[in-house]
Design an enzyme around this catalytic site. Structure first.
Site, PDB file in Angstrom:
ATOM      1  NE  ARG A 127       0.694   0.933  -3.308  1.00 38.44           N
ATOM      2  CZ  ARG A 127       1.694   0.441  -4.263  1.00 38.44           C
ATOM      3  NH1 ARG A 127       1.925   0.848  -5.316  1.00 38.44           N
ATOM      4  NH2 ARG A 127       2.250  -0.840  -3.714  1.00 38.44           N
TER       5      ARG A 127
ATOM      6  CE  LYS B 153       5.927  -0.969  -0.533  1.00 42.99           C
ATOM      7  NZ  LYS B 153       5.352  -2.369  -1.311  1.00 42.99           N
ATOM      8  CG  ASN B 154       8.328  -4.512  -0.402  1.00 43.99           C
ATOM      9  OD1 ASN B 154       7.194  -4.091  -0.304  1.00 43.99           O
ATOM     10  ND2 ASN B 154       9.146  -4.153  -1.338  1.00 43.99           N
TER      11      ASN B 154
ATOM     12  CB  CYS C 138       0.492  -2.719 -11.253  1.00 48.51           C
ATOM     13  SG  CYS C 138       2.098  -3.356 -11.145  1.00 48.51           S
TER      14      CYS C 138
ATOM     15  NE  ARG D  74       4.322  -6.287  -9.447  1.00 53.18           N
ATOM     16  CZ  ARG D  74       4.345  -5.699  -8.333  1.00 53.18           C
ATOM     17  NH1 ARG D  74       3.637  -4.469  -8.265  1.00 53.18           N
ATOM     18  NH2 ARG D  74       5.129  -6.185  -7.282  1.00 53.18           N
ATOM     19  N   PRO D  75       2.891 -11.511 -13.624  1.00 50.02           N
ATOM     20  CG  PRO D  75       4.105 -12.925 -15.059  1.00 50.02           C
ATOM     21  CD  PRO D  75       4.148 -11.394 -14.738  1.00 50.02           C
ATOM     22  CB  ILE D  76       0.502 -15.183 -10.023  1.00 46.95           C
ATOM     23  CG1 ILE D  76      -0.778 -15.558 -10.704  1.00 46.95           C
ATOM     24  CG2 ILE D  76       0.487 -13.613  -9.363  1.00 46.95           C
ATOM     25  CD1 ILE D  76      -2.212 -15.481  -9.904  1.00 46.95           C
ATOM     26  CG  ASP D  77       4.273 -17.601 -14.435  1.00 49.68           C
ATOM     27  OD1 ASP D  77       4.393 -16.300 -14.123  1.00 49.68           O
ATOM     28  OD2 ASP D  77       5.449 -18.132 -15.300  1.00 49.68           O
ATOM     29  CG  LEU D  78       7.650 -17.704 -11.541  1.00 51.09           C
ATOM     30  CD1 LEU D  78       8.708 -16.807 -11.173  1.00 51.09           C
ATOM     31  CD2 LEU D  78       8.211 -19.142 -12.183  1.00 51.09           C
TER      32      LEU D  78
ATOM     33  NE  ARG E 205       1.173  -7.405  -8.705  1.00 53.38           N
ATOM     34  CZ  ARG E 205       1.043  -8.432  -9.488  1.00 53.38           C
ATOM     35  NH1 ARG E 205      -0.325  -8.624  -9.980  1.00 53.38           N
ATOM     36  NH2 ARG E 205       1.929  -9.473  -9.091  1.00 53.38           N
TER      37      ARG E 205
ATOM     38  CG  ASP F  87      11.607  -2.076  -5.017  1.00 50.92           C
ATOM     39  OD1 ASP F  87      11.232  -2.821  -4.060  1.00 50.92           O
ATOM     40  OD2 ASP F  87      10.879  -2.378  -6.257  1.00 50.92           O
TER      41      ASP F  87
HETATM   42  C1  EPZ Z   1       8.229  -7.680  -4.760  1.00 57.28           C
HETATM   43  O1  EPZ Z   1       7.320  -7.716  -5.474  1.00 57.28           O
HETATM   44  C2  EPZ Z   1       8.337  -6.363  -4.050  1.00 57.28           C
HETATM   45  N1  EPZ Z   1       6.789  -6.126  -3.374  1.00 57.28           N
HETATM   46  C3  EPZ Z   1       8.456  -5.443  -5.176  1.00 57.28           C
HETATM   47  O2  EPZ Z   1       8.289  -4.090  -4.364  1.00 57.28           O
HETATM   48  C4  EPZ Z   1       9.777  -5.480  -5.872  1.00 57.28           C
HETATM   49  O3  EPZ Z   1      10.181  -4.611  -6.839  1.00 57.28           O
HETATM   50  C5  EPZ Z   1       9.850  -6.944  -6.128  1.00 57.28           C
HETATM   51  O4  EPZ Z   1       9.623  -7.999  -5.198  1.00 57.28           O
HETATM   52  C6  EPZ Z   1      11.383  -7.321  -6.745  1.00 57.28           C
HETATM   53  O5  EPZ Z   1      12.189  -7.245  -5.724  1.00 57.28           O
HETATM   54  C7  EPZ Z   1       6.739  -6.531  -2.171  1.00 57.28           C
HETATM   55  O6  EPZ Z   1       7.456  -7.447  -1.631  1.00 57.28           O
HETATM   56  C8  EPZ Z   1       5.182  -6.367  -1.839  1.00 57.28           C
HETATM   57  P1  EPZ Z   1       8.952 -10.694  -7.961  1.00 57.28           P
HETATM   58  P2  EPZ Z   1       6.755  -9.320  -6.261  1.00 57.28           P
HETATM   59  O7  EPZ Z   1       7.698 -11.845  -7.691  1.00 57.28           O
HETATM   60  O8  EPZ Z   1       6.937 -10.240  -5.386  1.00 57.28           O
HETATM   61  C9  EPZ Z   1       8.485 -11.869 -12.483  1.00 57.28           C
HETATM   62  C10 EPZ Z   1       7.573  -1.780  -4.252  1.00 57.28           C
HETATM   63  O9  EPZ Z   1       7.947  -0.818  -4.899  1.00 57.28           O
HETATM   64  N2  EPZ Z   1       7.509 -13.038 -12.204  1.00 57.28           N
HETATM   65  O10 EPZ Z   1      10.129 -11.144  -7.361  1.00 57.28           O
HETATM   66  O11 EPZ Z   1       5.770  -9.172  -7.078  1.00 57.28           O
HETATM   67  C11 EPZ Z   1       7.724 -10.485 -12.414  1.00 57.28           C
HETATM   68  O12 EPZ Z   1       7.063  -9.979 -13.401  1.00 57.28           O
HETATM   69  C12 EPZ Z   1       7.575  -3.266  -4.998  1.00 57.28           C
HETATM   70  O13 EPZ Z   1       7.886  -1.819  -2.903  1.00 57.28           O
HETATM   71  C13 EPZ Z   1       6.723 -13.662 -13.007  1.00 57.28           C
HETATM   72  O14 EPZ Z   1       7.365 -13.807 -14.081  1.00 57.28           O
HETATM   73  O15 EPZ Z   1       8.197  -9.542  -7.333  1.00 57.28           O
HETATM   74  C14 EPZ Z   1       8.992  -9.698 -12.368  1.00 57.28           C
HETATM   75  O16 EPZ Z   1       9.372  -9.538 -13.644  1.00 57.28           O
HETATM   76  C15 EPZ Z   1       7.215  -3.050  -6.500  1.00 57.28           C
HETATM   77  N3  EPZ Z   1       6.036 -14.863 -12.446  1.00 57.28           N
HETATM   78  C16 EPZ Z   1       9.975 -10.430 -11.485  1.00 57.28           C
HETATM   79  O17 EPZ Z   1       9.419 -11.920 -11.679  1.00 57.28           O
HETATM   80  C17 EPZ Z   1       5.855 -14.800 -11.057  1.00 57.28           C
HETATM   81  O18 EPZ Z   1       4.786 -15.588 -10.847  1.00 57.28           O
HETATM   82  C18 EPZ Z   1      10.119 -10.007 -10.034  1.00 57.28           C
HETATM   83  O19 EPZ Z   1       9.032 -10.179  -9.334  1.00 57.28           O
HETATM   84  C19 EPZ Z   1       6.211 -13.780 -10.203  1.00 57.28           C
HETATM   85  C20 EPZ Z   1       7.160 -13.014 -10.663  1.00 57.28           C
END
Ligand code: EPZ
Length: 418
Positions: free
Chosen positions: A397, A22-23, A116, A121-125, A92, A305
């Site tokens: 999902r 999925k990812n 969620c 799940r911020p998007i600052d990065l 998301r 996950d």
């Molecule tokens: C991906 O989500 C996966 N989703 C998630 O799988 C997975 O849990 C996650 O990576 C971690 O491996 C998809 O690929 C569609 P991150 P993503 O950005 O990209 C923080 C599932 O069940 N962060 O690596 O959203 C964030 O808050 C889903 O299949 C910031 O602070 O994960 C989190 O604490 C759930 N600022 C950490 O980083 C940002 O701009 C990891 O987030 C982005 C993220």
């Protein structure tokens, strides 16, 4: 709303053919609008996140057809750069459409995805990385408006190896002017799959799977036919289900190095693990030993996950375990449902203290998120008596044919409409 009715206690024996990840499929759908040529993605799982992503592409003006197991995407007529709030809230991970839209149209307007059930799940990065590539960003009334002239390659450092931010950077840099060097990249197998997919379209990306990725901007990208990497989280879910229920099960299509940390933990529990090419076999007999400590970490660490599924496994092991969730703030919301089944789990912030009990008992529980829901199904499969797992929309999902695959392994599981 559908529910599962599960009579627990059956051993799981047999073989599971895994779905495409999925990812991986989701970012590949996003990448498909980088070209106006046809893109075919093979063996696409029939899950609602994929259907939602297809809807997002259609709203942009692309054509998306499902032919058997394949998705055929033609975005030659795509003309919009806006993603509605309804769809962004639904999915998301649509946030990594930003990179594709900026490369294709030089603009992107998406509703702020917001938090969620598993965390803020911020998007600052994502946004700070896009700014490094020359993107102007305005956030107003819950929307993020991004605009850029020509995207320009840059040196980018991620403070945290965010999967989504890494994917967004690849999608935004792939046709930028000059070279982009990303340090602190996420190393997940799905990032490697995205790199290989983009290179098959004519891109020049190298280093995915390590923490330094280099992208040389190219002028144009062509069409591609691609079979995504298999779903390592689905594989882990089935391996843990067999560990919980007992039996001998094999998952087919996943590379052992993509689930290495999980295999190490399952051996620690006392399971027998065999690996042959892309087949992983697990044998589980009798009561297992607890893992004592599991900490979720970015790849190649223990995947967040699979945290809920590992907590379920430890709930009936001999001994105690500390489960530490380092990636998401509220990813233990499934625990109160697990306690209804007799689990002895105490959550304090990012820590869950699990004291193993001999056996869980059946109960009626409600899934609250994708992986927590799958973990409740695993708990019900191993529990004594009958359980009902309500609100399957979360599980739908991310797991295609979940009931059918479990039934083939010998589980007593029915899906009924409530
Ligand atoms: C991906 O989500 C996966 N989703 C998630 O799988 C997975 O849990 C996650 O990576 C971690 O491996 C998809 O690929 C569609 P991150 P993503 O950005 O990209 C923080 C599932 O069940 N962060 O690596 O959203 C964030 O808050 C889903 O299949 C910031 O602070 O994960 C989190 O604490 C759930 N600022 C950490 O980083 C940002 O701009 C990891 O987030 C982005 C993220």
């Amino acid at each position: 709303m559908d529910k599962f009715i599960i009579d627990g206690g059956k051993r799981l024996c047999g073989s599971v053919r895994l779905q495409s990840a999925k990812n991986s499929v989701l970012p590949l759908f996003a990448a498909s609008i980088l070209t106006d040529k046809q893109v075919t993605i093979r063996a696409v799982p029939k899950i609602t996140d994929v259907f939602c992503m297809a809807q997002i592409l259609r709203e942009l003006g692309a054509e998306v057809h499902f032919c058997g197991e394949d998705a055929v995407i033609d975005s030659s007529d795509a003309c919009s750069h806006e993603i509605s709030s309804a769809l962004t809230k639904e999915l998301r991970s649509s946030v990594f459409m930003l990179g594709s839209l900026l490369t294709r149209f030089g603009r992107a307007l998406i509703a702020y995805p917001g938090g969620c059930d598993i965390g803020l799940r911020p998007i600052d990065l994502h946004l700070s990385a896009l700014k490094r590539l020359g993107v102007n960003i305005r956030e107003r009334d819950g929307y993020v408006l991004c605009e850029c002239g020509k995207l320009k390659g840059a040196e980018i450092v991620l403070d945290f190896p965010s999967v989504g931010a890494t994917e967004n950077i690849l999608l935004a840099a792939v046709k930028a002017e000059g070279r982009t060097v990303l340090q602190g990249a996420a190393k997940e197998p799905e990032i490697v799959d995205l790199q290989n997919f983009l290179n098959a379209m004519g891109a020049k990306v190298r280093g995915a799977g390590t923490d330094v990725v280099v992208i040389e901007g190219v002028k144009s990208l062509g069409g591609v036919e691609w079979e995504p990497v298999k779903d390592r989280i689905e594989a882990g879910t089935f391996l843990i289900a067999c560990a919980v229920c007992g039996g001998e099960t094999e998952v087919v299509g996943v590379r052992a190095e993509n689930v290495r940390f999980l295999l190490h933990k399952l051996r620690e529990n006392g399971c027998k693990i065999g690996v042959k090419n892309d087949r992983i076999r697990i044998e589980s007999r009798g009561r297992l030993h607890s893992n004592r400590r599991i900490e979720t970490m970015p790849f190649p660490g223990f995947p967040t996950d699979l945290q809920a599924q590992a907590t379920v496994l430890n709930a009936t092991c001999e001994g105690c375990a500390l489960i530490v969730e380092n990636l998401f703030e509220t990813r233990f919301k499934y625990v109160p449902e697990l306690q209804k089944m007799g689990a002895d789990v105490e959550v304090r912030g990012r820590n869950a203290f699990v004291r193993g009990v001999k056996r869980l008992h059946g109960a009626t529980v409600t899934a609250g998120d994708l992986r927590g829901g799958a973990a409740l199904v695993v708990a019900a499969l191993g529990a004594e008596g009958t359980s009902e797992v309500l609100d399957l929309s979360h599980i739908d999902r991310g797991y295609a044919d979940f009931r059918e695959k479990l039934k083939e392994l010998g589980a007593d599981i029915r899906r009924v409409r409530t």
